[in-house]
Design an enzyme around this catalytic site. Structure first.
Site, PDB file in Angstrom:
ATOM      1  N   HIS A  21       0.830  -1.203   0.000  1.00  0.00           N
ATOM      2  CA  HIS A  21       0.000   0.000   0.000  1.00  0.00           C
ATOM      3  C   HIS A  21       0.871   1.262   0.000  1.00  0.00           C
ATOM      4  O   HIS A  21       0.587   2.221  -0.705  1.00  0.00           O
ATOM      5  CB  HIS A  21      -0.916   0.016   1.227  1.00  0.00           C
ATOM      6  CG  HIS A  21      -1.949  -1.066   1.220  1.00  0.00           C
ATOM      7  ND1 HIS A  21      -3.305  -0.810   1.102  1.00  0.00           N
ATOM      8  CD2 HIS A  21      -1.840  -2.410   1.320  1.00  0.00           C
ATOM      9  CE1 HIS A  21      -3.975  -1.949   1.125  1.00  0.00           C
ATOM     10  NE2 HIS A  21      -3.100  -2.938   1.268  1.00  0.00           N
ATOM     11  N   ASP A 126      -5.230   5.871   2.052  1.00  0.00           N
ATOM     12  CA  ASP A 126      -5.517   4.458   1.870  1.00  0.00           C
ATOM     13  C   ASP A 126      -6.928   4.165   2.352  1.00  0.00           C
ATOM     14  O   ASP A 126      -7.394   4.733   3.342  1.00  0.00           O
ATOM     15  CB  ASP A 126      -4.504   3.618   2.652  1.00  0.00           C
ATOM     16  CG  ASP A 126      -4.550   2.160   2.279  1.00  0.00           C
ATOM     17  OD1 ASP A 126      -5.427   1.454   2.809  1.00  0.00           O
ATOM     18  OD2 ASP A 126      -3.730   1.718   1.464  1.00  0.00           O
ATOM     19  N   HIS A 369       2.711 -14.452  -6.255  1.00  0.00           N
ATOM     20  CA  HIS A 369       1.591 -14.684  -5.333  1.00  0.00           C
ATOM     21  C   HIS A 369       0.327 -13.954  -5.780  1.00  0.00           C
ATOM     22  O   HIS A 369      -0.702 -14.040  -5.113  1.00  0.00           O
ATOM     23  CB  HIS A 369       1.978 -14.215  -3.926  1.00  0.00           C
ATOM     24  CG  HIS A 369       2.156 -12.729  -3.819  1.00  0.00           C
ATOM     25  ND1 HIS A 369       3.021 -12.019  -4.631  1.00  0.00           N
ATOM     26  CD2 HIS A 369       1.579 -11.808  -3.015  1.00  0.00           C
ATOM     27  CE1 HIS A 369       2.958 -10.734  -4.314  1.00  0.00           C
ATOM     28  NE2 HIS A 369       2.090 -10.583  -3.344  1.00  0.00           N
ATOM     29  N   TRP A 372      -1.413  -7.413  -6.555  1.00  0.00           N
ATOM     30  CA  TRP A 372      -1.629  -6.589  -7.743  1.00  0.00           C
ATOM     31  C   TRP A 372      -0.389  -5.794  -8.144  1.00  0.00           C
ATOM     32  O   TRP A 372      -0.104  -5.639  -9.335  1.00  0.00           O
ATOM     33  CB  TRP A 372      -2.821  -5.657  -7.557  1.00  0.00           C
ATOM     34  CG  TRP A 372      -3.092  -4.855  -8.802  1.00  0.00           C
ATOM     35  CD1 TRP A 372      -3.077  -3.513  -8.941  1.00  0.00           C
ATOM     36  CD2 TRP A 372      -3.376  -5.388 -10.105  1.00  0.00           C
ATOM     37  NE1 TRP A 372      -3.355  -3.152 -10.244  1.00  0.00           N
ATOM     38  CE2 TRP A 372      -3.532  -4.286 -10.987  1.00  0.00           C
ATOM     39  CE3 TRP A 372      -3.511  -6.684 -10.621  1.00  0.00           C
ATOM     40  CZ2 TRP A 372      -3.819  -4.453 -12.338  1.00  0.00           C
ATOM     41  CZ3 TRP A 372      -3.790  -6.841 -11.978  1.00  0.00           C
ATOM     42  CH2 TRP A 372      -3.944  -5.727 -12.811  1.00  0.00           C
ATOM     43  N   ASN A 373       0.368  -5.281  -7.180  1.00  0.00           N
ATOM     44  CA  ASN A 373       1.579  -4.547  -7.540  1.00  0.00           C
ATOM     45  C   ASN A 373       2.516  -5.430  -8.358  1.00  0.00           C
ATOM     46  O   ASN A 373       3.064  -5.008  -9.381  1.00  0.00           O
ATOM     47  CB  ASN A 373       2.314  -4.066  -6.278  1.00  0.00           C
ATOM     48  CG  ASN A 373       1.571  -2.974  -5.547  1.00  0.00           C
ATOM     49  OD1 ASN A 373       0.892  -2.156  -6.154  1.00  0.00           O
ATOM     50  ND2 ASN A 373       1.679  -2.960  -4.230  1.00  0.00           N
ATOM     51  N   SER A 374       2.718  -6.667  -7.895  1.00  0.00           N
ATOM     52  CA  SER A 374       3.623  -7.582  -8.596  1.00  0.00           C
ATOM     53  C   SER A 374       3.109  -7.920  -9.989  1.00  0.00           C
ATOM     54  O   SER A 374       3.880  -7.933 -10.962  1.00  0.00           O
ATOM     55  CB  SER A 374       3.804  -8.861  -7.784  1.00  0.00           C
ATOM     56  OG  SER A 374       4.578  -8.626  -6.622  1.00  0.00           O
ATOM     57  N   GLN A 394      -6.331 -12.084  -4.169  1.00  0.00           N
ATOM     58  CA  GLN A 394      -5.357 -12.627  -5.116  1.00  0.00           C
ATOM     59  C   GLN A 394      -5.942 -13.673  -6.065  1.00  0.00           C
ATOM     60  O   GLN A 394      -5.458 -13.840  -7.183  1.00  0.00           O
ATOM     61  CB  GLN A 394      -4.147 -13.169  -4.353  1.00  0.00           C
ATOM     62  CG  GLN A 394      -3.347 -12.043  -3.697  1.00  0.00           C
ATOM     63  CD  GLN A 394      -2.293 -12.530  -2.726  1.00  0.00           C
ATOM     64  OE1 GLN A 394      -2.034 -13.722  -2.609  1.00  0.00           O
ATOM     65  NE2 GLN A 394      -1.671 -11.598  -2.016  1.00  0.00           N
TER      66      GLN A 394
END
Length: 490
Positions: A21, A126, A369, A372-374, A394
């Site tokens: 985040h 956030d 995994h 979303w960032n990855s 996920q």
């Protein structure tokens, strides 16, 4: 060139103490400043050092970014000293105390706002920082929330909330999420805690988050319209047009030095990492990384390690097991894993320079995994993925990658493993399942690779001047400026 009128706008940015985040929220601050906005980031001492250094170059170049560093009272909330972020915690039993610590910052932030000659024109916070909504109401400041999810996930959540279809099925039964452009099938056991009966104790908090989100002025989304156009359009309709896809946020860092700094100090020397990658053939390496707050059980990590060894291809494995790291390290040492694979394997302990790694031509696949960032970083690099979702949203993200975008291969995980409940899960994916998925991805990847590269090109166009994400951020700033004019007149 930003107009003089834009320079008068002041945004207060309030991140959440979790890498997934905090990092993209810092990216939002940088983008706002690049559009001529004055930005103040609410931070705490350890987080300023850890996350703030990535903005040093931007600040030195003249961007108007400042940190308002507030004291964090560890002892008052029973936290170990220096624990200001989720991945710093000894275990997730401290998570509630961490959130309480962040909530205690509200009074300090409000005291700061009261002292200002002119109140901030917008608060970016956030979605889990519920108190920021209260502060925004108190001072009549529009608040734009950021929760790190994509429009596909937001629409899955929205349709499940409206339909309650998950309530009439067993945990292992498959059902179709209604009202979506694609036929998305899920199991109840794959849903995030909001809808998962195994986590009823979170239902009150989930409802508060939902109400807080509904009261916000709008939503920032770390995505780009061309990636999920139908879902972005639907989500905008649901939110009354107040949705701004402004990603991929990671693309605001062009320099390799910045890429290494993003998030935390890397556990491996940049040059050492690049030399290793340079020695490998194009598209030959599988990169396995399970996120910043991974707490996968050591026995499960052994299954992944055995698969990486059995595949007989070069790999980078980011080894991370939280407070159980010693156990997996003991296995690596006693079983001679690192020694046996030293000619084709690179093990990184702790924080990896992920943007740098993924962008290297040697990387052919990314075992993720499904955070979303990855996923978005993999898309930006044009890299197809092996998907191993574990918790929260996920499993939604996996559906987007494998079924909608068609750039991934699933390992076949069936159930969410909620944070803090990893010990209950045991081994959920066997080494042969990992091996099969990796080999399919790496040996039959041409179509997936082609689509991933096409999406990567669209992502870069989106953030350029005139691109969809660039225009969305410009429109949001214009929107807030108009709100400010109305307020000044009244």
């Amino acid at each position: 060139m930003a107009s003089q009128e834009q320079n008068h706008l002041h945004f207060l940015v309030i991140p959440l103490g979790s890498p997934g985040h905090y990092i993209p929220t810092i990216d939002i601050a940088k983008l706002l400043a690049q559009h001529g906005v004055q930005v103040t980031i609410i931070s705490t001492p350890v987080n300023t050092i850890r996350f703030g250094s990535i903005l040093d170059q931007a600040i030195q170049s003249g961007l108007s970014i400042t940190f308002l560093e507030l004291p964090f009272r560890y002892r008052e909330f029973g936290l170990p000293e220096g624990c200001e972020c989720l991945d710093d915690l000894p275990n997730f039993s401290y998570a509630k105390a961490l959130m309480e610590g962040y909530a205690s910052l509200q009074i300090l932030v409000e005291q700061h706002i009261e002292k200002l000659e002119r109140k901030p024109d917008c608060i970016v916070s956030d979605s889990f920082m519920l108190w920021a909504g209260e502060t925004a109401k108190k001072f009549q400041i529009p608040r734009v929330i950021f929760d790190g999810m994509n429009c596909f996930t937001q629409m899955c959540n929205h349709m499940l909330y409206l339909s309650k279809v998950y309530e009439n099925v067993g945990d292992s039964d498959t059902f179709v999420v209604p009202g979506l452009p694609d036929c998305i099938e899920l199991k109840k056991s794959q849903l995030p805690f909001t809808f998962n009966s195994g986590s009823r104790h979170n239902s009150d908090f989930s409802e508060k988050v939902r109400i807080s989100e509904a009261e916000a002025y709008g939503v920032f989304v770390n995505s780009f319209r061309e990636l999920e156009q139908e879902y972005a359009d639907e989500y905008k309709r649901v939110k009354g047009d107040k949705v701004w896809c402004i990603g991929p946020l990671s693309l605001c860092y062009k320099d390799a030095t910045e890429q290494v700094q993003r998030g935390n100090k890397s556990s491996i020397n940049k040059n050492e990492c690049l030399e290793w990658l340079d020695s490998r053939e194009t598209g030959s390496v599988i990169y396995a990384c399970l996120g910043s707050i991974s707490r996968v059980e050591p026995d499960q990590l052994v299954e992944l390690a055995l698969a990486l060894e059995a595949c007989k291809m070069p790999f980078i494995w980011v080894v991370r097991a939280g407070h159980k790291s010693e156990k997996i390290e003991k296995w690596i040492d006693e079983n001679g894993f690192e020694e046996r694979t030293k000619d084709r394997g690179l093990l990184i302990r702790g924080w990896a320079p992920q943007l740098l790694v993924l962008s290297h031509p040697a990387i052919g696949g990314f075992l993720t995994h499904c955070g979303w960032n990855s996923i978005l970083e993999g898309i930006c690099a044009g890299v197809p993925m092996v998907t191993w979702p574990q918790f929260q949203e996920q499993f939604y993200n996996e559906k987007l990658v494998v079924q909608v975008l068609r750039i991934g291969v699933s390992v076949g995980a069936q159930n969410v493993v909620h944070l803090g409940e990893e010990e209950k899960s045991g081994v959920v994916v066997k080494s042969e399942d990992f091996k099969k998925a990796i080999e399919i991805l790496m040996e039959e990847r041409e179509d997936r690779r082609k689509r991933a590269i096409e999406l990567s090109m669209l992502a870069r166009k989106a953030i350029e001047e005139g691109g969809s994400s660039h225009e969305n951020l410009r429109q949001l700033i214009e929107d807030i400026r108009n709100q400010t004019k109305i307020k000044d007149v009244s």
